[in-house]
Design a protein around this motif. Sequence first.
Motif, PDB file in Angstrom:
ATOM      1  N   GLU B  48       0.977  -1.345  -0.008  1.00  0.00           N
ATOM      2  CA  GLU B  48      -0.135   0.044  -0.023  1.00  0.00           C
ATOM      3  C   GLU B  48       0.813   1.061   0.022  1.00  0.00           C
ATOM      4  OE1 GLU B  48      -3.720  -1.925   2.537  1.00  0.00           O
ATOM      5  OE2 GLU B  48      -2.393  -0.228   3.406  1.00  0.00           O
ATOM      6  N   TYR B  49       0.868   2.233  -0.878  1.00  0.00           N
ATOM      7  CA  TYR B  49       1.497   3.277  -1.261  1.00  0.00           C
ATOM      8  C   TYR B  49       1.083   4.339  -0.805  1.00  0.00           C
ATOM      9  CZ  TYR B  49       5.318   0.608  -3.677  1.00  0.00           C
ATOM     10  OH  TYR B  49       6.206  -0.197  -4.058  1.00  0.00           O
ATOM     11  N   GLU B  50       1.651   5.363   0.009  1.00  0.00           N
ATOM     12  CA  GLU B  50       0.974   6.725  -0.156  1.00  0.00           C
ATOM     13  C   GLU B  50       2.182   7.782  -0.422  1.00  0.00           C
ATOM     14  OE1 GLU B  50      -0.090   6.027   4.197  1.00  0.00           O
ATOM     15  OE2 GLU B  50       0.001   8.238   4.142  1.00  0.00           O
ATOM     16  N   ARG B  81       3.223   5.294  -8.740  1.00  0.00           N
ATOM     17  CA  ARG B  81       1.621   4.908  -8.552  1.00  0.00           C
ATOM     18  C   ARG B  81       1.353   4.853  -6.890  1.00  0.00           C
ATOM     19  NH1 ARG B  81      -1.560   0.094 -10.669  1.00  0.00           N
ATOM     20  NH2 ARG B  81      -3.466   0.706  -9.571  1.00  0.00           N
ATOM     21  N   THR B  82       0.477   5.154  -6.407  1.00  0.00           N
ATOM     22  CA  THR B  82      -0.063   5.017  -5.135  1.00  0.00           C
ATOM     23  C   THR B  82      -1.477   4.181  -5.038  1.00  0.00           C
ATOM     24  OG1 THR B  82      -1.549   7.065  -5.552  1.00  0.00           O
ATOM     25  CG2 THR B  82       0.529   7.487  -4.351  1.00  0.00           C
ATOM     26  N   GLY B  83      -1.700   3.867  -3.743  1.00  0.00           N
ATOM     27  CA  GLY B  83      -2.790   2.890  -3.500  1.00  0.00           C
ATOM     28  C   GLY B  83      -2.213   1.437  -3.181  1.00  0.00           C
ATOM     29  N   SER B  84      -3.502   0.650  -3.297  1.00  0.00           N
ATOM     30  CA  SER B  84      -2.934  -0.707  -2.829  1.00  0.00           C
ATOM     31  C   SER B  84      -2.596  -1.618  -4.212  1.00  0.00           C
ATOM     32  CB  SER B  84      -4.368  -1.223  -2.432  1.00  0.00           C
ATOM     33  OG  SER B  84      -4.197  -2.443  -1.896  1.00  0.00           O
ATOM     34  N   LEU B  85      -1.320  -2.138  -4.090  1.00  0.00           N
ATOM     35  CA  LEU B  85      -0.845  -2.791  -5.407  1.00  0.00           C
ATOM     36  C   LEU B  85      -0.697  -4.271  -5.235  1.00  0.00           C
ATOM     37  CD1 LEU B  85      -0.454   0.201  -6.197  1.00  0.00           C
ATOM     38  CD2 LEU B  85       1.727  -0.482  -7.659  1.00  0.00           C
ATOM     39  N   GLU B  86      -1.139  -5.144  -6.025  1.00  0.00           N
ATOM     40  CA  GLU B  86      -0.725  -6.562  -5.885  1.00  0.00           C
ATOM     41  C   GLU B  86       0.663  -6.858  -6.524  1.00  0.00           C
ATOM     42  OE1 GLU B  86      -4.133  -8.706  -7.575  1.00  0.00           O
ATOM     43  OE2 GLU B  86      -5.621  -7.574  -6.323  1.00  0.00           O
ATOM     44  N   VAL B  87       0.837  -8.064  -6.122  1.00  0.00           N
ATOM     45  CA  VAL B  87       2.164  -8.740  -6.670  1.00  0.00           C
ATOM     46  C   VAL B  87       2.082  -8.587  -8.290  1.00  0.00           C
ATOM     47  CG1 VAL B  87       3.440 -10.899  -7.012  1.00  0.00           C
ATOM     48  CG2 VAL B  87       2.517 -10.242  -4.865  1.00  0.00           C
TER      49      VAL B  87
END
Lengths: 89, 138
Positions: B48-50, B81-87
């Motif tokens: 999860e990126y912010e 990118r921000t937000g929730s990222l999957e593998v």
Amino acid sequence: MIEPREDNLNIKLLFFAQFREATGERSREVSIVPGTDASTLLASLVRECPRLQGLASSVRFMVNGEYADKDSVLLDGDEVVFLPPIAGG
Amino acid sequence: MTLQQITNEPIRLDDLLREVSRPSAGGIVAFVGVVRDNNEGRNVRLLEYEAYEQGVESSLSHILSEVQRKWPDSKAAVQHRTGSLEVGEVSVAVVVSAPHRAEAFEAARWIIDTLKAQTPIWKKEIFEGGEVWVGEGA
């Protein structure tokens, strides 16, 4: 944070990552006495949120979007961010 | 530049390539950062990126100015990118065009290394059995 006085300065804190979680807030307006520096403001927040204590020594500071020293004196209207260790990429 | 440097949307490499492509450039280097399925022995599910957007803008502006000084014939673009990222999802892309490949490789490497050290972005690793802010206590 500090008792209101005529000559107090108003600044805005933005919280990210561990700071956002510990405070439960994304931002906060605070009133400070003239001459307050960034590290003093951080110390005050750590007293309020003791779980941030372990991070305090590795925090960097940004004022109005630019890196600033911990002893930077804050001015009226400044936007201040405490940066826990960053991890972009 | 018209490209948004911080985005919630999937990164489109084509857009970055178009941004730096020009007739005088004989090479374009692209670094693409991807969410890995493991970190320090943990099985990673999500990152999860912010980002502090104003700080990111000023940081990248300093970085790109320095790139112009160090490699005057290069042209660079960065998107994070921000937000929730999957593998497997792309978290960051750095592209650099230059007349010749050496400076494009050097500049791209320098940009991603400097971004990781200076640009105010955070990520929380969600793994099997817990979560941790990356970089904390490191």
